[in-house]
Design a protein around this motif. Sequence first.
Motif: not given
Length: 534
Positions: A354-373
């Motif tokens: 029952g778990r969703s593994i989606q990480k948050s994107y509430s801080r916007g696209i740029t922050s989301y794309r930089n998450e791995l870095a």
Amino acid sequence: MKKTASIIFRSAFLILTGVVLGIYLGRGDMDGQPFGLSLNRNDKMSKVLQLVQYNYVDSVNVDSIEGATVNELLQKLDPHSLYLPPRQASAVNERLEGGFTGLGIEYSLLRDTLVITQVYPGGPAAKAGIPGGTRVIAVNGKPFAGIGITDSAVTKLLLQKGKQTNAVTISALLPDDNSIKKTFTIKPGRVPLSSLDAAYVAGNEVGYIKISKFAATTNADFKKAIAKLKAEGVKKLVLDLRGNGGGYLTAATELADEFLPKGDLIVYTKGVHEPRTDYFATDSGSFQEGSMAVLIDEYSASASEILSGALQDLDRAVIVGRRSFGKGLVQQQFPFDDGSAVNLTVARYYTPSGRSIQKSYSRGITSYRNELAERMRKGELFSAEMSLNDSALNKRSPYRTSSGKRVFSGGGIMPDIFVPADTAQSTPLIIELTDAQVFTSYVLDRMQPTLRSYNVADKFVNTYNVTDAELDRFMQYATGLIKPANKADVLSNAPAIKTLLKAYAARFKWGDSAYFQAVNNNDSAFNKALTAIR
């Protein structure tokens, strides 16, 4: 590592579901009369685009502006809803359908000569009988060596941007005897592309399969590979999903079905406009009994996470590596009549617990794309403790596997066994050697006599070792292609250089499976996976 004589565009997204609507969204005419799906064209966006097209001071490509505008709107919804221009939409779909259009070769430019380094099985070049190592000297009767050959010239003359349909006549020197000149006639066509990068027996009844994407042919590719491995005595399996960014949802569920007993829930999806859909295992699995380990990393995403999440929740496999990407959204593709398409997120997916593994994107696209870095900056890729402490994970997770083991949600799949990232093959020197194609060039130039003395890949991988003297010759050869490396750099990179040189040589003669067989011998994650299932 390689250049491919085909036009393949990388997807800007990580999952494309296997369900495509059978309707086209019409763009309408300038009078605002819609066709296809009933859409209101008298909106502000359409009117502004019309004003720009007919009143702007300079000539403007309205289609490109429209695409950018639509994409900006979609990206405000979530990071994976996006607009695909016609060429990209076509190329992405073609790739996930299990092949591409081209000659079916990989090549390297060596001393102003095009050398064919790989020939794809089942493609036009293979059917024409062209062997790897062939040196092209003329195309359609005109010289094609020693004239300043560039990659763009290769694409233009041999492929014409992927639209070439006429036969191409190639004059070439064969690899075993450069005094023999032969002419081949090839007509570009369909090149089958397997979803599997490698499949081989790793020893002690253990098989290894690496899957690069979840395409239309993935399940068939796997069935064929596992049947062959089982015939060779394989009873346990290491499934490598590292670097696999996803693909079709149905491809992931079909593959999971190969490992699970009838009735097990694999995954379920739901959204505001999408009722819950459950995907269950049938009784048709080809590997339901043997022990399994699944390798994942920070680039394993979407369909890879569906599969690894299901196998983890159901205690079917041990997960080895690092926390996966964290993409739990499902896209559906809506095509337009001009060939472009919109990939729109229509649902979330949930693992069996029952778990969703989606990480948050509430801080916007740029922050989301930089998450791995950001993960790397915080040291998560090198520390199990830092990985568990990452704020993206739900520390108070209520989710449990079938046996009661706690698993996490909200930021990817956490492995059962953590393996820190190995940076040995991504140092500046290794990257420079790879980008300059020094490994490939050296194999072509200097290692052919060595390769001719080995008939099978297993013997080469298990008995051949790059000596210190060979390493010295390689680095001397490299000085003509890259800036000179200092002795300290060479010494610290020596083990990785030796491994890669052996792997490139193996790939040249025996293909991708031999390459990964050579690389995996010194791969800590692979070796931990072996230990976990033995």
